[in-house]
Enzyme design. Structure first.
Site, short mmCIF file in Angstrom:
data_model
loop_
_atom_site.label_atom_id
_atom_site.label_comp_id
_atom_site.label_asym_id
_atom_site.label_seq_id
_atom_site.Cartn_x
_atom_site.Cartn_y
_atom_site.Cartn_z
N HIS A 90 -43.92 3.42 18.21
CA HIS A 90 -43.57 4.72 18.81
C HIS A 90 -42.73 5.58 17.87
CE1 HIS A 90 -45.01 3.66 22.91
NE2 HIS A 90 -44.69 2.44 22.54
N ASN A 163 -45.77 4.29 29.54
CA ASN A 163 -46.89 4.75 28.71
C ASN A 163 -47.82 5.64 29.52
OD1 ASN A 163 -46.19 3.42 26.33
ND2 ASN A 163 -47.43 1.61 26.77
N HIS A 354 -34.11 2.08 26.83
CA HIS A 354 -34.04 0.64 27.09
C HIS A 354 -34.45 0.38 28.54
CE1 HIS A 354 -32.94 -3.41 27.33
NE2 HIS A 354 -31.68 -3.38 26.95
N TYR A 377 -34.98 -3.92 23.19
CA TYR A 377 -34.63 -2.51 23.00
C TYR A 377 -33.21 -2.30 22.49
CZ TYR A 377 -39.17 -1.21 24.76
OH TYR A 377 -40.52 -1.07 24.90
#
Ligand code: HDE
Length: 721
Positions: A90, A163, A354, A377
């Site tokens: 990403h 997503n 996160h 994360y």
């Protein structure tokens, strides 16, 4: 006299409202926004005023540069360290600020504070991204898109890191590094950039059947969205809502775009990567800049805990979705993006999402993929942002008060007064204190647990093909065509025949017709099915409407961009009428001429071109209008770029309109595209020779643009563009 720093810095809260600078104490000042103004003085980072920013300090006009030049060294040292590691995945993203409002209290299901009161506007920051490409890669690569939303709630930050595809490739976090290594550029030569069309990716996919569902989505047009504003978002995992009494239910999160779900076509996406690598980023920026704020409705699918096992799939399996025909999506709120960033790096690049940033009332499920993310994360921020203090960067600061006994570390910003940094204590009055659930403290849902410690995949995760088959069955013919074509494209780029064969063998498990079409496209026989384990499958539901983009909302042209092709002596009246109508319907018209500059329209009137034909392309627009004016149309007919513009727009299924003489350009384009009679045969072309622009013409054109694309034009395969 130089102004003091105090006077020109403003502290900004998450809503963008500036608080009085005079109240800024030293630690607030550290997080301040510097608004550079005319008349400002150039200084070093220590506040020393600089007298010469053009020349380094040297011994004599032609002599060596001196090590003593502290101003040069500070400037170059800072420059040398301007880059931080990009995200491992990403990396390519675009972000914006906004607000979230709930429609009505969700107290029945969750105690989350930001889901209680419709009067509360919760500030948010959203970051969209592609997964595989580097930070500088093109926006329109075929890929899953990240859809990360941070809610700055009064109870702390809640990050919904989702997503645009509702399922994920793998079921267990331990497979994630393998998946990503396979899709990233191959390690020996770093080729290809931002593309899954290569051997290592398909080698992995063809070996791991659980990837089949997500790969079907990624090969569909969902993998090439028209715009961030026109894509859905999904939390993917099953989460939990927990109410005030501690009662939990399972929940899946959805974002439904108000503009509907729309995509590019593949040829368009490929060309856009060259014409405008920032296509999605620009679209988002310009929409917000114009005040046409992108909006999504927030949806939830809620499953009572007692229904956990009533489905044919496991709610903890991230390769499965809950069909909306089984559990409808309840729309509970709205997200509006209304402010562009001031500084890309400080905000979009430094935001640290996160999935473990939670608020009371929302909790995890045991999805093994989600569980793994909870480690990843915060860990990744240590290498990306370089310090455990990343939460102190302005974009990461909660609006809820932060108080604890954590101290020190690289680049610590907060200055905590006093001598107590431990708990329990008496010297600090026992503060800061724990709070129970009733006082807003986070308490994990007390899910009963038992089981052997073992590395195992639950048998309830074993059916990898029923949902990919449901997805395939739910698509229209043109969507199926695009999926088959995408598989053919990607697998044709795979050099190892055994990988292609294994992948087509996997597709036989989804649908025989799909496998045959892909095999034909690759010039190979359909391979025998893989050794299937005896896993029961289901054909229910037969189809799910929500899985097809064809069922999306198509009534609006807000956010669409229309090219108006003009040349000298164009008929200004029709240009004005169409542009005005498009603007009032929320679309943007751009005047495109053979060259830049002023176009004379007769009777002393003129128009200024926004772009010249050689610098743009039809792929940058959703529709084309060719106004009349004999000389204008003569010039356009003689211009190869104009002819290509129209036939390419047709090939990509876009609405095309021409008034009066403009119809000649459409006929010329059709002829040069291979239509013997100079006529495109498909719908969405409004080009009646001799007819002037009137209300009916404009209505038809707008309705055609609202269709988004006409992917079923019968002659598309014959068009050379
Ligand atoms: Fe991520 N993912 N991910 N992911 N992910 C990251 O975090 C990771 C997964 C998603 O806009 C990284 O800060 C693991 C699923 C988005 O800044 C990293 C696993 C979903 C973003 C990471 C997953 C996502 C990331 C890289 C398997 C959809 C961009 C930089 C267990 C629900 C966030 C960073 C942004 C980013 C790890 C799987 C979505 C490395 C280990 C499933 C949207 O921590």
């Amino acid at each position: 006299m130089a102004k003091s720093r105090q006077r020109k810095t403003v502290t900004a809260d998450k809503t963008g409202l500036a608080s009085s600078p005079s109240h800024a104490n030293r630690s607030e000042q550290a997080a301040s926004v510097l608004a550079q103004e005319p008349g400002d003085t150039l200084t070093t980072n220590q506040g020393l005023r600089i007298s010469d920013n053009q020349n380094s300090l040297r011994a004599g006009a032609r002599g060596p540069t001196l090590l003593e030049d502290h101003i040069l060294r500070e400037k170059i040292m800072h420059f040398d360290h301007e880059r931080i590691p990009e995200r491992v995945v990403h990396a390519r993203g675009a972000g914006a600020h906004g607000v979230f409002e709930v429609y009505k209290s969700m107290a029945k299901f969750t105690k989350a504070g930001f889901l209680q009161d419709p009067a509360v506007k919760t500030p948010v920051f959203v970051r969209f991204s592609t997964v595989a490409g580097s930070r500088g890669s093109a926006d329109t690569a075929r890929d899953v898109r990240g859809f990360s939303v941070r809610f700055y709630t009064q109870e702390g930050n809640f990050d919904l890191v989702g997503n645009n595809i509702p399922v994920f490739f793998v079921q267990d976090a331990i497979k994630f590094p393998d998946l990503i290594h396979s899709v990233k550029p191959e390690p020996h030569n770093e080729i290809p950039q931002a593309s899954s069309a290569h051997d290592t990716f398909w080698d992995f996919i063809s070996m791991v059947p659980e990837t089949t569902h997500t790969i079907m989505w990624a090969m569909s047009d969902r993998g090439i969205p028209r715009s961030f504003q026109m894509m859905e978002g999904f939390g993917v995992h099953t989460f939990r809502f927990v109410d005030e009494t501690g009662k939990a239910s399972f929940v899946k999160f959805h974002w439904k775009p108000v503009l509907g779900v729309h995509s590019l076509v593949w040829d368009e996406a490929v060309k856009l990567a060259g014409k405008d690598a920032d296509f999605h980023r620009r679209d988002l920026w310009e929409a917000i800049d114009k005040g046409q704020y992108p909006e999504w409705e927030f949806g939830v699918q809620i499953v009572p805990e007692e229904d956990e096992h009533k489905f044919d799939f496991d709610l903890l399996d991230a390769t499965k979705l809950i069909p909306e025909s089984l559990v409808p999506v309840k729309l509970i709120g709205k997200l509006t993006l209304n402010r562009n960033t001031d500084n890309y790096f400080a905000e979009t690049e430094q935001i640290a999402f996160h999935p473990g940033h939670l608020v009371p009332g929302i909790d995890f499920s045991n999805d093994p993929l989600l569980q793994g993310r909870l480690f990843s994360y915060s860990d990744t921020q240590l290498s990306r942002l370089g310090s455990a203090n990343f939460h102190e960067i302005p974009i990461n600061r909660p609006i809820a008060p932060v108080d604890n006994n954590q101290r020190d570390g690289h680049m610590r910003q907060t200055i905590v007064k006093g001598r107590v940094s431990y708990e329990p204590n008496t010297l600090g009055g026992g503060c800061p204190m724990q709070r129970p659930w009733e006082e807003g403290g986070f308490v994990s849902h007390a899910e009963p647990m038992e089981g052997a410690k073992q590395r195992v995949r639950s048998p309830s995760f074993a059916d990898h093909f029923s949902q990919p088959a449901l997805f395939w069955r739910s698509q229209t013919k043109w969507e199926q065509d695009h999926i088959a074509a995408a598989f053919c494209f990607e697998l044709a780029k795979v050099g190892v025949p055994a990988v292609r064969e294994r992948m087509v063998a996997t597709l036989t498990q989804v649908d025989g017709v799909l496998a045959k079409r892909v095999a034909d496209g690759l010039g190979m026989p359909v391979p025998p099915p893989p050794n299937a384990e005896n896993v029961p499958r289901t054909n229910k539901p037969e189809i799910d409407r929500a899985l097809s983009m064809a069922n999306t909302r198509i009534s609006s042209i807000v956010g669409r961009s229309v090219a108006v092709l003009i040349a000298q002596n164009v008929d200004k009246k029709s240009v004005d009428a169409v542009c005005k109508a498009l603007a009032s319907a929320g679309a943007t018209a751009k005047l495109i001429a053979p060259g830049l500059g002023s176009i004379t329209c007769g009777e002393g009137e003129s128009l200024d071109a926004d772009h010249s034909l050689p610098t743009v392309g039809s792929v940058l627009f959703d529709a084309v209008f060719v106004p009349g004016g004999k000389k204008s149309v003569d010039a356009l007919c003689a211009d190869a770029n104009a002819v290509l513009f129209v036939k390419e727009a047709y090939k990509h299924g876009k609405a095309i309109a021409a008034s009066e003489d403009g119809a000649r350009l459409i006929a010329k384009a059709a002829l040069s595209a291979g239509a013997a009679d100079g006529k495109f045969r498909g719908p969405g072309v409004i080009a009646d020779s001799g007819k002037a622009v009137n209300d009916a013409f404009i209505r038809k054109f707008i309705a055609a643009i609202a269709e988004h694309r006409f992917p079923e034009r019968p002659d598309l395969a014959d068009i050379v563009a």
